[in-house]
Design a protein around this motif. Structure first.
Motif, short mmCIF file in Angstrom:
data_model
loop_
_atom_site.label_atom_id
_atom_site.label_comp_id
_atom_site.label_asym_id
_atom_site.label_seq_id
_atom_site.Cartn_x
_atom_site.Cartn_y
_atom_site.Cartn_z
N VAL A 92 0.73 -1.31 0.11
CA VAL A 92 0.04 0.08 0.03
C VAL A 92 0.75 1.18 0.17
O VAL A 92 1.55 1.35 0.82
N TRP A 97 -2.12 1.19 -5.03
CA TRP A 97 -1.69 -0.17 -4.23
C TRP A 97 -0.77 -0.82 -5.23
O TRP A 97 -0.96 -0.49 -6.80
N ARG A 133 -5.91 1.30 3.35
CA ARG A 133 -5.58 -0.10 3.90
C ARG A 133 -7.04 -0.89 4.34
O ARG A 133 -7.07 -2.15 4.55
N GLN A 134 -8.20 0.11 4.86
CA GLN A 134 -9.31 -0.62 5.06
C GLN A 134 -9.89 -1.05 3.98
O GLN A 134 -10.89 -2.04 3.70
N GLN A 137 -5.88 -4.36 1.46
CA GLN A 137 -4.39 -4.36 2.36
C GLN A 137 -3.58 -5.58 1.83
O GLN A 137 -3.99 -6.31 0.67
N GLU A 138 -2.45 -5.56 2.15
CA GLU A 138 -1.70 -6.59 1.55
C GLU A 138 -1.93 -8.09 1.69
O GLU A 138 -2.43 -8.49 2.92
#
Length: 296
Positions: A92, A97, A133-134, A137-138
């Motif tokens: 991120v 992304w 990230r919400q 995410q990774e």
């Protein structure tokens, strides 16, 4: 319940890579003559010798007008605008992304190229950037479309349609990108009770049947609490093993070939489909059915 153990001598092993005598498309080997006609132009994966156009790699012939090229069977994914891909978020970053799409470089999914929760249309703010990230995410798997190809070969993706977005419960299968047949749609609801996303990049996603009328499909909805029935899980596992069988025999992967392979594999249990003899048998029977349709 005890499990079966299969033991075979080296002399009894089956070379699955040459099990199927494919007639369409033909796989050219290095040094094999593609054509002796002089009106064709030499493209990637070919060379000219003694007036003959030959293949320099093992792959499938592609022709655009008079330009002939050979696309290697084993290679990294070279993206084109409009391709459907399945990828995994690796990082991120600021307003974007990074996505692993089986290409030479990581692809990029900009924050401006995704649908906001609820389908809201507005400019992205600093608050959206803090909430990235919400959204994703990774490690998250996504389906997306190639929006543009940069000069260095990296791809820019977008998920502006509800059919794209975060993937929920299912199985990811990795195959050679050259085995994915290009078609009008790469999202298939198979009549056997599962959905398949055939990514042009060689990543195939198998999941329970997707309800296209559900507005929550795509975006960032995952529904990880939903329980997948045992029968659907077995169907997904069988489809996965059928895809591996077709891949071992270098057969093109599309909805019809996968469906035929599934039907021909029903005489085996799901674990037995991983036995080389069963994989070859399934691939050969599938190829025979496909040839019968082509000859009709």
């Amino acid at each position: 319940m005890p499990q079966k153990i299969y033991i075979r001598l080296a002399s009894h092993r089956v070379n699955t890579s040459v099990a199927v005598n494919q007639r369409h498309p033909k796989i050219f080997t290095p040094g094999e003559v593609i054509t002796t006609q002089n009106e064709f132009m030499r493209g990637h994966g070919t060379y000219e010798e003694n007036g003959e156009l030959k293949s320099s790699v093992a792959g499938v012939r592609e022709q655009v007008n008079n330009l002939i090229s050979v696309r290697p069977l084993k290679s990294r994914y070279n993206g084109e605008v409009g391709d459907v891909v399945v990828g995994r978020i690796t990082e991120v970053q600021q307003k974007r992304w990074k996505v692993e799409t089986n290409s030479r470089l990581d692809s990029v999914l900009p924050l401006s190229a995704v649908n906001l929760p609820g389908g809201e249309l507005r400019r992205r703010s600093a608050e959206d950037e803090h909430m990235m990230r919400q959204f994703l995410q990774e490690g998250d798997l996504i389906s997306a479309e190639v929006q543009s190809v940069h000069s260095d070969g990296s791809l820019s993706l977008h998920t502006r349609s509800l059919k794209y977005g975060k993937l929920a419960q299912g199985v990811l299968v990795k195959v050679f990108p050259s085995l994915i047949r290009r078609s009008k749609t790469h999202f298939h609801n198979l009549p056997i009770g599962a959905s398949v996303i055939l990514g042009n990049n060689g990543f195939i996603w198998i999941c329970p049947t997707i309800n296209n009328t559900d507005e929550s499909v795509g975006g960032f909805i995952q529904n990880l609490e939903q329980v997948v029935p045992k029968q659907e899980r077995e169907t997904i596992a069988r489809i996965r093993n059928c895809i591996l069988a077709l891949m071992q025999s270098k057969m093109l992967l599309y909805d019809t070939s996968i469906l035929y392979a599934y039907e021909e594999s029903l005489k085996y249990s799901v674990p037995e489909l991983l036995v080389p003899e069963a994989m070859v048998d399934t691939a050969v029977l599938t190829q025979q059915r496909l040839c019968m349709i082509e000859n009709e």
